[in-house]
Design a protein around this motif. Sequence first.
Motif, mmCIF file in Angstrom:
data_model
loop_
_atom_site.group_PDB
_atom_site.id
_atom_site.type_symbol
_atom_site.label_atom_id
_atom_site.label_comp_id
_atom_site.label_asym_id
_atom_site.label_seq_id
_atom_site.Cartn_x
_atom_site.Cartn_y
_atom_site.Cartn_z
ATOM 1 N N GLU A 1 0.820 -1.205 0.000
ATOM 2 C CA GLU A 1 0.000 0.000 0.000
ATOM 3 C C GLU A 1 0.858 1.260 0.000
ATOM 4 N N LEU A 2 1.985 1.221 0.731
ATOM 5 C CA LEU A 2 2.904 2.364 0.741
ATOM 6 C C LEU A 2 3.476 2.617 -0.655
ATOM 7 N N ARG A 3 3.845 1.546 -1.351
ATOM 8 C CA ARG A 3 4.364 1.728 -2.707
ATOM 9 C C ARG A 3 3.291 2.318 -3.631
ATOM 10 N N ARG A 4 2.027 1.874 -3.456
ATOM 11 C CA ARG A 4 0.940 2.442 -4.273
ATOM 12 C C ARG A 4 0.751 3.922 -3.962
ATOM 13 N N GLN A 5 0.853 4.264 -2.664
ATOM 14 C CA GLN A 5 0.756 5.683 -2.293
ATOM 15 C C GLN A 5 1.849 6.497 -2.995
ATOM 16 N N ALA A 6 3.073 5.973 -2.963
ATOM 17 C CA ALA A 6 4.187 6.671 -3.593
ATOM 18 C C ALA A 6 3.948 6.822 -5.096
ATOM 19 N N GLU A 7 3.451 5.777 -5.713
ATOM 20 C CA GLU A 7 3.183 5.853 -7.158
ATOM 21 C C GLU A 7 2.116 6.896 -7.461
ATOM 22 N N TYR A 8 1.038 6.950 -6.637
ATOM 23 C CA TYR A 8 -0.015 7.942 -6.871
ATOM 24 C C TYR A 8 0.515 9.361 -6.640
ATOM 25 N N VAL A 9 1.354 9.546 -5.609
ATOM 26 C CA VAL A 9 1.908 10.876 -5.336
ATOM 27 C C VAL A 9 2.749 11.358 -6.519
ATOM 28 N N VAL A 10 3.649 10.484 -6.997
ATOM 29 C CA VAL A 10 4.515 10.863 -8.125
ATOM 30 C C VAL A 10 3.684 11.033 -9.394
ATOM 31 N N GLY A 11 2.682 10.145 -9.599
ATOM 32 C CA GLY A 11 1.839 10.262 -10.783
ATOM 33 C C GLY A 11 1.061 11.556 -10.796
ATOM 34 N N ALA A 12 0.581 12.000 -9.611
ATOM 35 C CA ALA A 12 -0.163 13.258 -9.533
ATOM 36 C C ALA A 12 0.726 14.444 -9.884
#
Length: 386
Positions: A210-221
């Motif tokens: 879940e942390l990796r998904r959060q990081a991906e969404y933050v960078v994607g945004a």
Amino acid sequence: MNWRLILTLIIVSGVMAYLGDVLGMRIGKKRITLFGLRPRDTSRLITAITGMVISIAILVTMTVISENVRTALFSMKFIQGQLQSLTRELQESRSESQLMSLTLLDSEKRLREQQEGLISVQEELAMIQPRLEEAQESLSRIQKEKEQLEFEKAALTDSVESLKDESETLRKGLIQIRSGRIAVFAGEILGQSAIEPMSNRDDVEGVFQELRRQAEYVVGARTGLSPDEIVLAVDLEKEMEAIDACAGQANRKFVRILALANAIFGEDIRIDYEVKESFLVYRKGEVLFSQSVDRESARYDPESELHLMLRLVNRKAIQDSIVPDPVTGKVGALDATDFYEAVDILQKSGGRVNVEVSAAEDIYTEGPVRITLSIRPEDGEIQRED
């Protein structure tokens, strides 16, 4: 003295003189004449011949008896020649000896001078020896310092090269920052999550996913890319260590996913995990800060006053073990709308008011610190609370 030779010569001379005298007397008595001479002349001739015979007898006797006489009679000229030759050789030898003596004296003089010079050199050497030893020690020390300086020079050269590389990297990063192409900054928090006590490994692995998904969404945004296009580069061995540090623990933990370096758009983002203990710091409703504000003060500036209060709250939270954001150094943020609403109330309020900052929820070590602002007149009437 050769007494035997002398006695022999006396006896032979006496015998020969006696025989000559007897023979002369007999010839004189007989009136013998020789060579037509008169008897008297004949006697004289016989006497002379007798003397000659005596001399011959003496010579013969001396020759027979004495080797020296034989040598003197028969080898005198040879001996004289040898004596002259020997005399010349002796003179030459004496000259050579004198020359050798002079040469020897000169050699002795030079030797004495050399000895004196050697003594002087030895004395100078004895005087120079301590300075020579000191110079050798200085040379050795200088050599060591030279080696140290060369080592330091090599180290500095390596450092300069490293700094050049780092400067070039920073320059490129600065260009990228100026061009607005930085996706994440080094040390930036890309996500965080709490892990409850005694969580099993599957739950912990789910938290990390879940942390990796959060990081991906933050960078994607930020970049406008799809989260599926974001590539997070992580050391799997370190990730397993972080999971092991969280699974089955009796204490509450929190995990942060951090960017290890600046990354531009399209680059892989290197990440790492930070695992720390998590414990309750503030309970919901707990007052974190309270201050009385005088609206009538000549230096009164509600916006500055509120900014100062929030900085004090941030400092207090860090002192109370709240872990700040490594990039900003802050532990939380207040919504701009709420902030300016509070500023507006402070501007419109009259007299003295009391501003309280309270915890909006239970706050743990990892934060963030979410707060509510309560503005009350000192007489107790509530002006605002949110």
